[in-house]
Design a protein around this motif. Structure first.
Motif, mmCIF file in Angstrom:
data_model
loop_
_atom_site.group_PDB
_atom_site.id
_atom_site.type_symbol
_atom_site.label_atom_id
_atom_site.label_comp_id
_atom_site.label_asym_id
_atom_site.label_seq_id
_atom_site.Cartn_x
_atom_site.Cartn_y
_atom_site.Cartn_z
ATOM 1 N N GLY A 42 2.380 1.876 -3.277
ATOM 2 C CA GLY A 42 1.354 2.372 -4.185
ATOM 3 C C GLY A 42 1.087 3.849 -3.990
ATOM 4 N N VAL A 43 1.027 4.278 -2.723
ATOM 5 C CA VAL A 43 0.774 5.694 -2.448
ATOM 6 C C VAL A 43 1.903 6.540 -3.030
ATOM 7 N N GLY A 78 0.826 -1.208 0.000
ATOM 8 C CA GLY A 78 0.000 0.000 0.000
ATOM 9 C C GLY A 78 0.855 1.250 0.000
ATOM 10 N N PHE A 79 1.904 1.223 0.806
ATOM 11 C CA PHE A 79 2.791 2.387 0.928
ATOM 12 C C PHE A 79 3.455 2.686 -0.416
ATOM 13 N N VAL A 137 -6.581 5.702 -7.311
ATOM 14 C CA VAL A 137 -5.780 4.514 -6.978
ATOM 15 C C VAL A 137 -4.976 4.772 -5.701
ATOM 16 N N VAL A 138 -4.467 5.989 -5.564
ATOM 17 C CA VAL A 138 -3.765 6.331 -4.329
ATOM 18 C C VAL A 138 -4.664 6.058 -3.134
ATOM 19 N N PHE A 139 -5.897 6.426 -3.323
ATOM 20 C CA PHE A 139 -6.851 6.210 -2.237
ATOM 21 C C PHE A 139 -7.037 4.731 -1.923
ATOM 22 N N MET A 140 -7.122 3.948 -2.969
ATOM 23 C CA MET A 140 -7.259 2.496 -2.742
ATOM 24 C C MET A 140 -6.040 1.969 -1.985
ATOM 25 N N CYS A 141 -4.877 2.474 -2.340
ATOM 26 C CA CYS A 141 -3.671 2.002 -1.661
ATOM 27 C C CYS A 141 -3.682 2.398 -0.186
ATOM 28 N N LEU A 142 -4.215 3.590 0.095
ATOM 29 C CA LEU A 142 -4.343 3.973 1.503
ATOM 30 C C LEU A 142 -5.260 3.000 2.236
ATOM 31 N N GLU A 143 -6.322 2.592 1.554
ATOM 32 C CA GLU A 143 -7.216 1.612 2.174
ATOM 33 C C GLU A 143 -6.463 0.317 2.453
ATOM 34 N N LEU A 144 -5.617 -0.085 1.506
ATOM 35 C CA LEU A 144 -4.837 -1.310 1.726
ATOM 36 C C LEU A 144 -3.998 -1.198 2.989
ATOM 37 N N MET A 145 -3.414 -0.021 3.206
ATOM 38 C CA MET A 145 -2.586 0.151 4.408
ATOM 39 C C MET A 145 -3.416 -0.013 5.667
ATOM 40 N N LEU A 146 -4.616 0.556 5.646
ATOM 41 C CA LEU A 146 -5.477 0.416 6.830
ATOM 42 C C LEU A 146 -5.850 -1.047 7.034
#
Lengths: 168, 506, 107, 511
Positions: free
Chosen positions: C28-29, C25-26, C37-46
């Motif tokens: 990806g951001v 996720g990181f 997509v950046v937002f999706m990656c932030l979700e992955l981190m959470l």
């Protein structure tokens, strides 16, 4: 059996997450996000947290990713519009990410855990409810307010205000 | 879990202990109700209602009405009511009142709805108050995220302006990133602590600050917990805009509507420091060997970066942002000193109060000077300010002077306290950096005064065709508020008694 | 009643998965320019944090971690709602969702 | 009848209070009257306190009073006011020069007069506070209070280079102030007194002493911090530039009084508290001051064509004598410095004032474009020549006693440096007399003839004569009756433990 399931889900999660990161098309990325979330839900189930798995699918796959897809369609960004990564960005991200992975992994190796978990029964729905409405009542209230704020915020940011809103 | 234990836990839910927060939340709801109930012509009274409730709560807090819970933990250990927590409550209440005042100047210039703004402002302030008193990572994170989500909306509130939305998006992405990092830190701490707590046979909760502190006392070299602590501090560093997490500051400060910029600069930063003080002094204190170098390096880098990048700024909002970064550096110096010199925590709060008074005075002037283009306020817009609006010029001079730490003003006393604390803590090289920073900061703050006071600053040549428009004359509320802020800044420079005895500076 | 998974797999493996997901996720951001997509990656981190949390919770035998996951999911949902609203509002004005084109604030 | 301690407080509070009232929006015609009162009251009080100061046995502070501003419990900072034999003459100086500068400002007809008066009043209040503070924090605090208005006054009402000058002044003096602040904080922390009170600090240090290395470091901080403020060579470049640009009243107060802050701080704080540090630095200070301030700056002064620049450089040069006197580390030298500070303050203020008066009549500061003014303005010429004589150190003026005392002390310290210092007197005679001659005697330049033909210059009016008279009278009075100054100084320096604390003066390094 259990370990096979675990590795399947873990692979699903990580592989799809990687696809989210590198996929050119935003719609495809959202789809892979859903699959990745299914993998996470599976991991939750293996941890006896079936309720969490259920909520995760409901909230994320059902609402969040749906919202993403909806927005992507709405904005109609041309698929495949992703520009090639700049070399500097690539290098920085790779180095940063690799450092992160190495750091986190070494961290777990240095912090050794005994292999045995505490013998606890799988939590029931009632147990969650008890926790949420006694110990964590205050955070629940606060989260309620946060949702209200978020709702108002979305309205404020999206609604059309044709005329000045109120007299001054 | 038996019914008795549940009952016992439920009994600790002392709602009266958070009456101010609840009152704020309820009045926030009442605002929305009023918007529906009242006829359109009466809507202009809604901000007055927000003002009135906040003023009431502020007076009650200053009067110490809710201080009976001081030193107690409530809500099963979720909250701890301390003297510092009370100070933080008063601080956030005062700041919120002043942001309301700024909003009454700036919001009518836009077409945005107002009631929602005040609603979010009040709710976020309530969450900030809870955040400063939280004693448990779940409560901490939930309150923090409520604040953050509120700020996402507030920053992008002037959505007719693309710059504002851009600022909102930047704040959102970086804020969410820092939240995720902090969350991972919390999880690591929970993992490290919770295991030991269980093995020791206790039923302690791995999220509670006390448990974490105990664990760290016993295992100060636990790698997992140390890493978790550092990640959490990284998240906090984002809030206060410390190096290297300061990248968002100039853009977001510039793009956000002026009241929100003030709210970010004062309340959000103070919340960061309230949390940082709690974490560093009470929770992570056994990790001093790691914390002192990390914090002091961060402080030095923050001071240097903030001051140097502010040097060339002509946009006043960016200037406030970047100079705010350097203030965060001085405050970090105080936090670092507080690890060895206990009274330094009080000095940090003293500094925050002087910062509040001075910043709000400056933002008040900026709100009047800034026209419809909120984000594009440059130094040259201040030309002839002292001649055209001597009152605003005077307030600006006092505010900027106090921020620069010029002696008769309150900001200097704040810096003095921090410097003495740093000296007592033997942070000599850091002190040298801070002193250098102060000298540099004089240059750009002085440039602002110069723009407002010294005429014909520009080299002789053709003058620009259109002179800067004369800013609107402040209303009587504006005059009273700004006068109060400026006078408080001056008087606090000469006479610190009320604040120091209240902060128990020893 | 120990679940076979933890006996066989162990906590560390779970945490490796979480850490890898967090790192993905990181990256990806950092890497992606498309805000969505950046937002999706932030979700992955959470989400990565929640995996670790659930594993720790199971391992420690306390429910608190699992309860915290509830809060995290709620918060994430709220964040996404607000974030998407901002992105849509911005798209209406700038007709882009690419981060690098959103540089009108002075540097 | 209020007590003397209350009078002392009143003297400081009057200008500050008046400044606040004017700033809050007093109409202009009341503002000028209030300002006149606020400038006069401290002068009267200072004279009264001077008369009240005991003739004998007053080695300690008199007229003491203490107020807690809220930091007493935590940091040991409290507003402690009082005067001893060293601060009394300085206080008197501040009051007299302040009165003269204030009166001159009232008639100057400056634009935005209310702001001008407000700033000048703040400056005056700060100056009085500096010399009346026993607490070293407030000593610093009042100095800054007086310093800040200087920057603003230079920036708004200054001359040609005002913006550059204001900026340079600000940066230099801020650096100096920050260095000395850190020095003072260091003194506070290292002494272990938990108090900024000078008396408590002295007691604590006498009790437990300070390591020589610590003393050396702190004295270095104070010496360079204060040194920048006093324009110690080579950190003096702000001074001529700043004085050249500053409006007359600000220049009078700054060059006359405020600049003495650093020297005063070294005498009151650094010398008695850090004797070992002083001994280590003495020769370095003496060389910097002797070669740099006296010789180098002296020659630079001769080369000046601009009257105000020349006065600025000459003031830098005279500070060199003061540093030399300090470096002697003897009672005689220190006493001489106090005398010279007072005398120089009076004379330089008079010179800056008269320079502005000259400018009003000639519309130039360029010495080459002047001449023959004495025929048209004999009174102005008389005052100017007298002030120049005083500044050179002619017997009959107060400066003579200060310089003489310093030379006597210096002879014991180093005959070589004494020769340098005496050469400096010759230099100052050259530029001083030449300037007076250029302005007032000889034929007027063509340009000046044109200007004076258009605006026939009037002689000094009574409103200009009054401040000049006050300053000149003080110079002459102390010149003929130096005991009025030296008696309180002696009382504080001689019976006090200074002799004990001051080290035996170090022998000059052998080559």
């Amino acid at each position: 059996m259990a370990d096979l399931l675990f590795y399947t889900f873990a692979f699903l999660t990580l592989a799809c997450a990687a696809l989210v990161v590198i996929n050119k098309n935003a719609v495809n990325a959202a789809m892979f996000l859903i699959v990745s979330l299914v993998g996470v839900a599976g991991l939750f189930v293996l941890l006896d947290a079936a309720l969490l798995a259920f909520v995760l699918l409901l909230v994320y796959a059902g609402a969040v990713v749906a919202l993403f897809l909806f927005i992507i369609m709405l904005l109609d960004t041309t698929p495949g519009a992703m520009k090639p990564f700049k070399a500097a960005t690539m290098i920085a991200s790779t180095v940063g990410g690799a450092l992160l992975v190495v750091g986190v992994l070494s961290l777990y190796h240095r912090a050794q855990f005994p292999a045995a978990a505490a013998p606890v029964a799988a939590p029931t729905l009632k147990a969650y409810a008890e926790q949420l409405f006694t110990t964590y009542l205050l955070p629940v209230q606060v989260v309620g307010f946060m949702l209200l704020i978020a709702m108002l915020g979305v309205i404020v940011l999206s609604k059309k205000f044709a005329v000045p809103e109120d007299v001054s | 879990m038996t019914t008795q234990t549940l009952q016992a836990i439920a009994d600790t839910n002392e709602w009266w202990a958070i009456a101010p927060e609840m009152l704020l939340a309820c009045s926030a709801l009442a605002l929305l109700v009023l918007e529906i109930v009242l006829p359109r012509a009466q809507h202009r009274f809604i901000p007055h209602f927000a003002f009135a409730t906040q003023a009431t709560i502020f007076i009650l807090l200053v009067g110490g009405v809710y201080s009976e819970y001081e030193g107690l933990t409530t809500f099963g250990g979720l909250l701890q009511h301390s003297a510092t927590g009370h100070v933080a409550r008063v601080f956030f209440m005062l700041s919120s009142l002043l942001v309301c005042f700024l909003a009454t100047i700036c919001l009518p210039r836009t077409k945005m709805p107002r009631v929602e703004f005040y609603h979010i402002l009040l709710a976020v302030t309530a969450a900030l108050m809870l955040l400063a008193q939280s004693n448990h990572f779940v409560m901490f994170f939930v309150a923090l995220e409520t604040v953050t989500v509120g700020f996402y909306i507030l920053v992008s509130y002037g959505r007719e302006n693309a710059l504002t939305l851009e600022a909102g998006l930047k704040y959102l992405v970086l804020g969410a990133l820092s939240s995720a990092i902090m969350l991972f830190g919390i999880v690591l701490l929970y993992g490290a602590v919770g295991r030991v707590a269980t093995f020791a046979g206790g039923v302690h909760n791995g999220f509670e600050f006390g448990t974490v502190a105990n664990f760290l006392h016993q295992h100060p070299d636990n790698f997992l917990a140390t890493a978790g602590a550092l990640l959490v501090l990284g998240g906090v560093a984002f809030k206060i805009g410390a190096f290297p997490f300061q990248v968002w500051i100039p853009d977001v400060y510039q793009g956000a509507p002026t009241p929100v910029t003030a709210f970010l600069a004062v309340s959000s930063k103070a919340a960061g420091f309230a949390v940082l003080l709690t974490l560093v002094l009470n929770v992570f204190s056994p990790l001093q060997a790691v914390l002192v170098p990390v914090l002091s390096l961060m402080a030095a880098a923050t001071i240097i970066f903030g001051n140097l990048s502010a040097l060339t700024q002509r946009n006043t909002k960016r200037l406030m942002g970047l100079s705010g970064v350097s203030h965060a550096g001085y405050l970090l110096l105080g936090v670092t000193a507080a690890l060895t010199v206990p009274w330094a925590a009080g000095a940090v709060w003293f500094y925050l109060f002087t910062y509040l008074l001075a910043s709000m005075a400056v933002f008040g002037v900026m709100a009047y000077v800034g026209g419809p283009d909120d984000a594009g306020q440059e130094l040259q817009h201040y030309e002839y300010l002292a001649r055209n609006r001597p009152f605003l010029g005077g307030v600006l001079a006092v505010g900027v002077g106090s921020l620069a730490g010029i002696p008769p003003l309150a900001g200097f006393m704040g810096k003095l306290l921090l410097f003495v604390a740093a000296f007592q803590a033997h942070l000599y090289w850091l002190l040298a950096v801070a002193v250098g920073g102060v000298v540099v900061s004089i240059y750009y703050y002085f440039g602002w005064i110069k723009a407002a006071y010294f005429e014909s600053w520009r080299p002789p040549g053709p003058k620009p065709e259109a002179p800067a428009p004369v800013p609107a004359a402040p209303s009587w509320v504006g005059v009273v508020t700004l006068t109060a802020l400026a006078l408080a800044t001056v008087l606090l420079g000469f006479y610190q008694e009320p604040l120091t005895s209240w902060l128990q500076l020893k | 009643m120990i679940t076979p998974v933890l006996a066989v797999i162990g906590l560390n493996t779970y945490l490796h998965v979480a850490a890898l997901l967090f790192a993905l996720g990181f990256i990806g951001v950092l890497l992606r320019k498309n805000t969505l997509v950046v937002f999706m990656c932030l979700e992955l981190m959470l989400i990565a944090s929640t995996i670790a949390l659930a594993a720790f919770s199971k391992f420690n035998g306390t429910l608190d971690g699992n309860v915290f996951v509830f809060f995290i999911l709620t918060i994430a949902a709220a964040e996404v709602a607000v974030g998407l609203a901002i992105i849509v509002a911005l798209f209406r004005q700038r007709h882009t969702v690419q981060l690098e084109e959103l540089n009108h604030l002075k540097h | 009848m209020p007590s003397n301690a209350q009078l002392l407080q009143l003297a400081i509070a009057t200008p500050l209070g008046a400044a606040l009232v004017i700033a809050l929006g007093l109409p202009k015609r009341f503002a000028t009257k209030l300002a006149a009162v606020a400038f006069t009251v401290p002068a009267l009080i200072a004279l009264w306190l001077w008369a009240q100061f005991p003739a004998e046995g007053a080695s300690h502070y008199q007229f003491l009073s203490t107020h807690d501003t809220g930091l007493a419990a935590g940091l040991g900072i409290s507003l402690k006011l009082g005067l001893n034999g060293i601060s009394l003459p300085m206080f008197l100086l501040a009051a007299i020069v302040g009165l003269a500068a204030g009166l001159y400002a009232l008639r100057s007809g400056a634009e935005r007069l209310k702001l001008y008066l407000t700033l000048l009043l703040i400056m005056h209040g700060g100056l009085l506070g500096v010399f009346a503070s026993v607490d070293i924090f407030f000593f610093y605090f009042f100095h800054e209070l007086a310093l800040i208005p200087t920057f603003i006054m230079v920036g708004i009402w200054g001359g040609r280079d005002r913006n550059y000058a204001a900026m340079k002044l600000t940066i230099y003096l801020t650096v100096g102030a920050m260095l000395s602040l850190i020095g003072l904080i260091a003194l506070y922390v290292k002494s272990g007194a938990h108090s900024f009170d000078l008396m408590a600090l002295k007691e604590a240090i006498a009790h437990q002493g300070l390591a020589a290395a610590t003393q050396k470091n702190i004295f270095g901080l104070l010496m360079f911090g204060f040194g920048i403020l006093v324009s110690l060579w080579p950190l003096h470049t702000w001074a001529p530039l700043g004085y050249g640009a500053a409006p007359s009243s600000a220049a009078m107060l700054h060059a006359g009084v405020l600049k003495k802050f650093g020297l005063y701080g070294l005498i009151q704080i650094a010398l008695p508290l850090l004797p070992a540090g002083a001994a280590w630095w003495a020769w370095k200070l003496a060389l910097l001051a002797g070669v740099g301030n006296v010789l180098v700056v002296g020659f630079v002064t001769i080369a000046q064509r601009d009257l105000k620049q020349m006065l600025g450089y000459s003031s830098v040069m005279h500070m060199g004598y003061c540093f030399l006197g300090l470096a002697c580390l003897s009672v005689v030298g220190t006493g001489g410095v106090v005398l010279l500070m007072v005398a120089h303050g009076l004379s330089v203020a008079l010179l800056f004032m008269l320079a502005t008066s000259v400018h009003h009549r000639t519309h130039t500061f360029d010495l080459a474009e002047m001449g023959g003014l004495a025929q048209k303005t004999p009174v102005l010429a008389g005052f100017f020549v007298a002030a120049t004589m005083a500044s050179i150190g002619l017997p009959g003026f107060a400066n003579f006693w200060g310089e003489l005392t310093i030379f006597v002390a210096l002879w014991k310290f180093s005959p070589g440096l004494t020769a340098v210092a005496v050469a400096g007197v010759v230099i100052s005679a050259i530029y001083g007399l030449r300037a007076a001659a250029r302005i007032f005697f000889g034929p007027p330049s063509e340009q000046l003839a044109k200007v004076t033909a258009e605006h026939p210059p009037a002689d000094l009016g009574w409103l200009e004569r009054l401040p000049a008279l006050i300053l000149l009278a003080a110079l002459l009075f102390f010149g003929f009756y130096p005991k009025a100054l030296s008696q309180p100084v002696d009382q504080t320096l001689n019976p006090a433990p200074v002799e004990r604390i001051l080290p035996v003066h170090p022998s000059p390094p052998r080559t």
